[in-house]
Design a protein around this motif. Sequence first.
Motif, mmCIF file in Angstrom:
data_model
loop_
_atom_site.group_PDB
_atom_site.id
_atom_site.type_symbol
_atom_site.label_atom_id
_atom_site.label_comp_id
_atom_site.label_asym_id
_atom_site.label_seq_id
_atom_site.Cartn_x
_atom_site.Cartn_y
_atom_site.Cartn_z
ATOM 1 N N SER A 46 38.190 45.391 33.804
ATOM 2 C CA SER A 46 39.576 45.072 33.437
ATOM 3 C C SER A 46 39.744 45.056 31.930
ATOM 4 O O SER A 46 40.764 45.507 31.403
ATOM 5 C CB SER A 46 39.981 43.712 34.004
ATOM 6 O OG SER A 46 39.865 43.714 35.402
ATOM 7 N N GLU A 86 45.531 43.610 38.605
ATOM 8 C CA GLU A 86 44.642 42.954 39.548
ATOM 9 C C GLU A 86 45.343 41.735 40.146
ATOM 10 O O GLU A 86 45.343 41.514 41.345
ATOM 11 C CB GLU A 86 43.378 42.531 38.786
ATOM 12 C CG GLU A 86 42.274 41.980 39.634
ATOM 13 C CD GLU A 86 41.010 41.745 38.796
ATOM 14 O OE1 GLU A 86 41.012 42.055 37.584
ATOM 15 O OE2 GLU A 86 40.032 41.248 39.364
ATOM 16 N N ASP A 158 44.003 48.506 38.679
ATOM 17 C CA ASP A 158 42.946 47.514 38.554
ATOM 18 C C ASP A 158 42.738 46.875 39.919
ATOM 19 O O ASP A 158 43.588 46.137 40.407
ATOM 20 C CB ASP A 158 43.343 46.467 37.501
ATOM 21 C CG ASP A 158 42.135 45.671 37.027
ATOM 22 O OD1 ASP A 158 41.020 45.925 37.523
ATOM 23 O OD2 ASP A 158 42.316 44.794 36.155
ATOM 24 N N GLU A 159 41.620 47.151 40.542
ATOM 25 C CA GLU A 159 41.295 46.652 41.880
ATOM 26 C C GLU A 159 42.462 46.863 42.854
ATOM 27 O O GLU A 159 43.025 45.893 43.368
ATOM 28 C CB GLU A 159 40.956 45.147 41.815
ATOM 29 C CG GLU A 159 39.916 44.766 40.782
ATOM 30 C CD GLU A 159 38.481 44.944 41.264
ATOM 31 O OE1 GLU A 159 38.279 45.334 42.423
ATOM 32 O OE2 GLU A 159 37.553 44.713 40.460
HETATM 33 MG MG LIG Z 1 38.738 42.854 36.766
#
Ligand SMILES: [Mg+2]
Lengths: 287, 371
Positions: A46, A86, A158-159
């Motif tokens: 991240s 995320e 992000d994820e």
């Molecule tokens: Mg992360």
Amino acid sequence: MKKMIKVENLYHSYNNDDNYAVNDVSFEIRKGEIFGFLGPSGAGKSTTQNILVGLLQLQRGEVEVAGYDIKHIKNKMFNKIGMSFEQSNVYGKMTGLENLEFYRKLFDVETREPMELIRMVGLDGKENIKAGEYSKGMKHRLTFARSMINNPEIWFLDEPTTGLDPAIAANIKDIIRQENEKGVTVFLTTHNMHIADELCDRVAFIVDGKIRLIDSPKKLKLEYGEKLVDVEYFREGELVKDSFSTVAGGGKDRLVDVIRNHEIQTMHTKEATLEEIFISVTGRGLV
Amino acid sequence: MKLWHSFSKELILSSKSWYFYIELVMAIILLLILLFVVPEDFDSKGKEYIYLDLPQVVQERYAKNLLEEDLDEITEQAEVKAGGSVFKARLYETEESKIYLLDSLDALMAISKSESVPAVHVRANEDNQVIHTYYLQGYETVKLKNLLMVYHNRLAAHDVIEEYAENIPIRSLYQGEEAFNDRENLIPVFLTFNGSLMSLFIIAAYIFLDKSEGIIKAYAVTASSVWHYLLSKIGVITLTSIVTSFIITVPVMGLQPNYAALVLFLVTSGFFVASLGLLLTSYYKDIVESFGAMYIVILIMVMPNISYFTPSWSPDWVKIIPSYVMLQSFKEIISVNGNMSYVLVASLAFAVLGLDIFVLANHRFKKTLSL
Ligand SMILES: [Mg+2]
Ligand SMILES: Nc1ncnc2c1ncn2[C@@H]1O[C@H](COP(=O)(O)OP(=O)(O)O)[C@@H](O)[C@H]1O
């Protein structure tokens, strides 16, 4: 091949000390490819993405995104960029639809119809409910949908599927593939080997802020496939299972050691999963 | 255009948040306090209760003297209630005080007890000396007691008293203007604290709410600038403070204030305070962490109130506290012949300072987006 992202010798330390969350990272992402950062939580995935989209200030290194030097970030750059976070971050006091309607006005380029996006992520019927009342997964889908609103050329995820139930995660994967087929370059982070395996053209293994390897999952498996050995053997009277790579990480030596010193029960070669390759390359698991 | 979208969105959002209604309700409460709790004209004249235990002739001389000082030179018959009984009195109203001449020592004692005011019993002794007996309440200072003693020993101290009296500096709060009544006098205070200083907290509350939702990050990755976001917040807050300030001012002051100047000043001082709030919030993760700093800011900002109500205490350092300038400016704005150049200069100063702080805050926000 045109490069959409170029990163050279990137470092980042949150406390401006020698404790680097991102440590001498270099990579390039080509136009139209899905590039993944695969690594356990806390690896620096991240952090890297946040630097690339200007959420964190560049401390050291060279970064170019969509042709813009991010030392001097221009608002225009964001017309070409989409970012899905995320942790979902939407206005809880606005409905799902209102969130997207507002967000689209913050770009100078043609934007997509909010309802179209809402349908894509399966939130239709919920568009007039305040986002604050959404479940965690619904908020995440709204955040994901929002990141597509300006038809980004580069899409940061992000994820993207973390914490979603499998059916919804499959839906999200399909959307990522579809968009990529239309030519969108994707940079995603994940600690899930299946995502990396199924989606990514190339993955970077990242641990402790350092990239250990960049390659395509296919090539990695060819290289490491057949060359992974599963062994069951007796150690101090107990049956132990272990895997050894005959390619990397000193696996060969350990295997020889086991054969020489222990009684072997079973022994096969097998196709390695990305996670097993990750472990044998980095010496670390993905969680 | 994007700025406008952000502004209108903030406006809609704030209308959905309860801070907005807190501000409105606060303004209405302040207005109600002004209208129903604060008397329009508080009687500031001191009251004196005197019983003359003197021969008739002397009493009449004394009364005649009083009458000459009376504003309308007419003796009013008054009734004073004390301790359940009603006492007759002759009321003389001089420029400084209301003097009640009582008929009996009992009346004097009863009033002294129930009103908790000092009373004077004047009588002559056998040698025809006039004796003043003061019934004090116990809270008088030694200074006052000494003064009374010195006062009655005129021969010894007359010069001293006169010289002293002439050298007491008297500062007038309202030079050359008509004095405000109590209600009007409170308006600058309410405007300063409701309008300008509340902005500091409300903007902090809004920002921390957004921080907790991660909204600023989402905003930062659009083609719109972070300063649009920040400025729209300030815009909404300034608009609210204009509305609430009008709620307080219009019903009490009618058409007297210079409303153009009021709006100008609310905009500039609100911009200054809100920018300050932004800068403060940029250093903290949540509202709890920011309490200490906020508290210090409040303490400093409250200081000028003391000097507002006690003009004799106004050291130079108080005058540079922003809320001092706000109090003075609001006073000028609602006065009949208010000093508008002061207001304009103050507005300009707040605009320039506010801009500097805003630029700084914007810089800080961009640096700390991921927090
Ligand atoms: Mg992360
Ligand atoms: N805001 C922050 N302040 C200080 N340290 C941080 C912050 N965010 C992340 N870190 C640290 O930086 C490292 C990398 O974190 P992160 O990039 O979030 O990892 P990942 O996304 O791979 O899980 C971790 O050790 C994490 O604890």
